[in-house]
Scaffold this active site. Structure first.
Site, PDB file in Angstrom:
ATOM      1  N   ASP A 106     -13.323  -3.698  -1.107  1.00 27.71           N
ATOM      2  CA  ASP A 106     -13.007  -3.331   0.286  1.00 27.71           C
ATOM      3  C   ASP A 106     -14.277  -3.479   1.130  1.00 27.71           C
ATOM      4  O   ASP A 106     -14.919  -2.475   1.469  1.00 27.71           O
ATOM      5  CB  ASP A 106     -12.519  -1.878   0.344  1.00 27.71           C
ATOM      6  CG  ASP A 106     -11.258  -1.661  -0.470  1.00 27.71           C
ATOM      7  OD1 ASP A 106     -10.320  -2.457  -0.348  1.00 27.71           O
ATOM      8  OD2 ASP A 106     -11.215  -0.685  -1.239  1.00 27.71           O
TER       9      ASP A 106
ATOM     10  N   ASP B 215       0.881  -1.173   0.000  1.00 30.67           N
ATOM     11  CA  ASP B 215       0.000   0.000   0.000  1.00 30.67           C
ATOM     12  C   ASP B 215       0.914   1.218   0.000  1.00 30.67           C
ATOM     13  O   ASP B 215       1.757   1.368   0.882  1.00 30.67           O
ATOM     14  CB  ASP B 215      -0.866   0.027   1.267  1.00 30.67           C
ATOM     15  CG  ASP B 215      -1.921  -1.080   1.266  1.00 30.67           C
ATOM     16  OD1 ASP B 215      -2.079  -1.747   0.233  1.00 30.67           O
ATOM     17  OD2 ASP B 215      -2.575  -1.257   2.302  1.00 30.67           O
TER      18      ASP B 215
HETATM   19  O1  1PR Z   1     -10.491   2.996  -4.901  1.00 33.73           O
HETATM   20  O2  1PR Z   1      -9.699   2.440  -7.162  1.00 33.73           O
HETATM   21  O3  1PR Z   1      -8.727   4.371  -5.950  1.00 33.73           O
HETATM   22  O4  1PR Z   1      -8.228   2.056  -5.275  1.00 33.73           O
HETATM   23  C1  1PR Z   1      -7.649   2.276  -4.032  1.00 33.73           C
HETATM   24  C2  1PR Z   1      -7.069   0.997  -3.562  1.00 33.73           C
HETATM   25  O5  1PR Z   1      -6.388   1.264  -2.347  1.00 33.73           O
HETATM   26  C3  1PR Z   1      -8.104  -0.071  -3.274  1.00 33.73           C
HETATM   27  O6  1PR Z   1      -7.680  -1.274  -3.854  1.00 33.73           O
HETATM   28  C4  1PR Z   1      -8.118  -0.221  -1.755  1.00 33.73           C
HETATM   29  O7  1PR Z   1      -8.196  -1.574  -1.378  1.00 33.73           O
HETATM   30  C5  1PR Z   1      -6.770   0.345  -1.345  1.00 33.73           C
HETATM   31  N1  1PR Z   1      -6.827   1.091  -0.083  1.00 33.73           N
HETATM   32  C6  1PR Z   1      -7.400   2.278   0.106  1.00 33.73           C
HETATM   33  N2  1PR Z   1      -7.203   2.678   1.389  1.00 33.73           N
HETATM   34  C7  1PR Z   1      -6.514   1.718   1.997  1.00 33.73           C
HETATM   35  C8  1PR Z   1      -6.069   1.733   3.393  1.00 33.73           C
HETATM   36  O8  1PR Z   1      -5.483   0.763   3.885  1.00 33.73           O
HETATM   37  N3  1PR Z   1      -6.326   2.814   4.102  1.00 33.73           N
HETATM   38  N4  1PR Z   1      -5.612  -0.404   1.310  1.00 33.73           N
HETATM   39  C9  1PR Z   1      -6.270   0.710   1.068  1.00 33.73           C
HETATM   40  C10 1PR Z   1      -6.171  -1.563   1.229  1.00 33.73           C
HETATM   41  C11 1PR Z   1      -5.789  -3.661   1.848  1.00 33.73           C
HETATM   42  C12 1PR Z   1      -4.829  -4.585   1.316  1.00 33.73           C
HETATM   43  C13 1PR Z   1      -3.881  -5.032   2.377  1.00 33.73           C
HETATM   44  C14 1PR Z   1      -4.456  -6.343   2.833  1.00 33.73           C
HETATM   45  C15 1PR Z   1      -3.472  -7.240   3.502  1.00 33.73           C
HETATM   46  N5  1PR Z   1      -5.267  -2.374   1.759  1.00 33.73           N
HETATM   47  O9  1PR Z   1      -4.154  -4.030   0.283  1.00 33.73           O
HETATM   48  O10 1PR Z   1      -2.666  -5.081   1.783  1.00 33.73           O
HETATM   49  O11 1PR Z   1      -5.556  -6.085   3.688  1.00 33.73           O
HETATM   50  O12 1PR Z   1      -3.053  -6.677   4.694  1.00 33.73           O
HETATM   51  P1  1PR Z   1      -2.568  -7.607   5.884  1.00 33.73           P
HETATM   52  O13 1PR Z   1      -1.914  -8.799   5.302  1.00 33.73           O
HETATM   53  O14 1PR Z   1      -1.566  -6.748   6.632  1.00 33.73           O
HETATM   54  O15 1PR Z   1      -3.771  -7.918   6.705  1.00 33.73           O
HETATM   55  P2  1PR Z   1      -9.346   3.018  -5.833  1.00 33.73           P
END
Ligand code: 1PR
Length: 525
Positions: free
Chosen positions: A379, A224
């Site tokens: 999400d 991320d």
């Molecule tokens: O909405 O098309 O602009 O895409 C934004 C992207 O960013 C989406 O795919 C969304 O999942 C991601 N995103 C947005 N905000 C966050 C955040 O964390 N605040 N991250 C985010 C999502 C989730 C996974 C993470 C897993 C594994 N992160 O990417 O890597 O949950 O984590 P873990 O193994 O530590 O539990 P758009």
């Protein structure tokens, strides 16, 4: 000097990077004559058979290409660059291929997920110079929904099993073409390309060749990415999507360095999510494009990029389509793009109007670049209900009751990084996106993200059962046993983790060793 035929439909940067990493100088075909003057021609095809043939014909490239190959000069086709050599494809009825070899291109049928995405093996049918220093039990990266069925068995070089046994590469004299992507198959794939570049030595038949192949379960490292308060682009990690600790954005390292580390440690794929791209316009966010360009120079496994893929109008009223944003990502080295927030809005529209517009980002991008290039990142957040008829959504009975003893729940899709819940559930979203042309689902879970408590099996099972495209389980991995659990209980094709890898709590090798000990097929490191 290598001549590369790029017809502008996908990631050729990784092929160029792979060839250059082997010391080759690459020039691109600018005019039809460049094909005829090539010493060695590489043709990486991606996307859709119809648009590929239209472009080849339209630019006057088809005839010189046929001429070049028929003269028996050195040729290496990749993926659609293999399919183009045949007479026709079920992907584009009525469209003629180059017809150099007799036979058709067929679509996979049967119960397995399509596209066939991931690392699979080869059954070797004849010796080739291409196989020098190949042991035989290695795996190669595939991503396709169609395969070639040659009429002349003498041209078949390797075969691979995926529901059926299909031709995974051909060779006729100096004309070689593979369905798999050597440029995305790590150091083994580079060996194949090196052998082609060299063009000398003995024909070899790998010693450890097996009589059957199996698709490996993929282990994906996710980064991320966002700017921290000092303006540096960093890899961060949230707890249930909250990436701040004591007011500061967590900084777990630099994107390119971490991606290279995971490549060397044996990740089967790397995913970058630009997590604040919903606020900013990604094409203004040049550092992210730079990250992709630099990463693809040293990482030879597939790269997915997500964040901000949607239509956008800037302050001066200039309009950019999601397709343009995606194109820029592909040009910078991405193999797949992932759509998050926009997918939810597209599905809301679809459900309201009861039909597809043909113009959504999912449809437009998959039409040009192929379904396999479009990942939907979901999400979702768990919402408890007292009874299944309380909401119109896909409700499941849960083994983990809610705070007030609720035995049912549904999974609400969110946008803007979990900041806004919408009236669509994850199962419906996945189904509609598949219908619109998505090729894969990246299934996160806000409740589990960063908790190390294991994947949400109930969520993953219900989405996996609802679609026939591959599903990547994400969020909550805390130890190798969690990976085993998600593969055994849900049948997903891949599992993704972030926190445990970033914090070096568990290594990719440890996960793979554990899976292999428990009879899960993996790509050995
Ligand atoms: O909405 O098309 O602009 O895409 C934004 C992207 O960013 C989406 O795919 C969304 O999942 C991601 N995103 C947005 N905000 C966050 C955040 O964390 N605040 N991250 C985010 C999502 C989730 C996974 C993470 C897993 C594994 N992160 O990417 O890597 O949950 O984590 P873990 O193994 O530590 O539990 P758009």
């Amino acid at each position: 000097m290598i001549t590369l035929l790029d017809y502008g439909a996908g990631n050729v940067r990784s092929v160029v990077n792979a060839l250059e990493s082997l010391g080759a100088t690459v020039r691109q075909v600018e005019r039809p004559e460049d094909i005829l003057s090539a010493e060695k021609l590489v043709f990486p095809g991606v996307g859709n058979f119809r648009s590929m043939m239209n472009i080849l014909e339209g630019k006057g490239l088809a005839e010189p290409l046929k001429h070049y190959i028929n003269e028996g000069r050195p040729f290496f086709g990749i993926c659609l660059g293999l399919q183009a050599l045949f007479e026709e494809s079920e992907e584009a009825p009525g469209v003629k291929g180059l017809g150099i070899f007799k036979g058709k291109v067929k679509r996979f049928t049967g119960p397995l997920a399509v596209p066939h995405i991931g690392w699979n093996g080869l059954v070797f049918k004849k010796p080739s110079k291409l196989f020098q220093h190949i042991e035989g039990d290695e795996k190669f990266y595939f991503v396709h929904s169609y395969y070639v069925a040659p009429e002349e068995s003498s041209i078949i070089l390797t075969q691979t099993d995926y529901g059926c046994r299909f031709t995974s590469s051909i060779q006729h004299g100096k004309c070689i073409a593979t369905q798999f992507h050597p440029e995305k198959s790590g150091s083994t794939g580079l060996k194949i390309l090196k052998n082609f570049l060299k063009g000398t030595g003995q024909d070899a038949l790998p010693e450890k060749a097996s009589q059957q192949t199996r698709l490996a379960k993929r282990i994906i490292a996710c980064l991320d990415v966002r700017s921290n308060d000092q303006g540096d682009l960093v890899v961060t990690k949230g707890d249930q999507y909250d990436v701040r600790e004591k007011g500061e954005v967590r900084n777990l390292g630099r994107p390119v360095e971490l991606a290279a580390r995971y490549y060397n440690e044996g990740a089967d794929e790397i995913t970058f999510l630009n997590i604040t791209a919903f606020r900013d316009f990604p094409l203004k966010d040049m550092p992210m494009l730079e990250v992709l360009k630099r990463t693809s120079k040293e990482v030879f496994v597939p790269l997915t990029i997500g964040g901000g893929i949607r239509d956008y109008t800037d302050r001066d009223g200039r309009h950019y389509s999601a397709l343009q944003v995606a194109a820029e990502y592909f040009r910078s080295g991405a193999d797949k793009i992932s759509i998050g927030s926009d997918a939810v809005l597209i599905v809301e529209d679809y459900l309201k109007n009861g039909q597809a517009t043909g113009e959504s980002a999912i449809e437009m991008i998959s039409k040009i670049y192929g379904n396999q290039a479009v990942v939907i990142s979901i999400d979702p957040r768990r919402i408890y209900v007292k009874s299944p008829d309380q909401v119109k959504h896909h409700v499941i009975e849960t083994k983990h009751p809610g705070p007030n003893g609720e035995r049912y729940c549904w999974y609400q899709c969110t946008i803007k990084g979990g900041r806004e819940g919408r009236d669509v559930d994850a199962v419906t979203l996945a189904k509609v996106c598949e219908r619109l042309g998505a090729g894969e689902i990246l299934l996160n879970c806000i409740d589990r993200d960063g908790t190390n408590s294991g994947f949400d099996i109930e969520l993953i099972k219900s989405v996996k059962n609802a679609v026939s495209i591959p599903v990547i389980a994400s969020s909550g991995a805390g130890n190798p046993a969690h990976f085993l659990e998600v593969f055994k209980k849900t049948g997903v094709e891949a599992a993704l983790a972030a926190g445990i890898f970033h914090r070096r709590e568990v290594g990719i090798k440890e996960v793979k060793d554990y899976l292999a000990q428990n009879s899960v097929e993996i790509r050995p490191i």
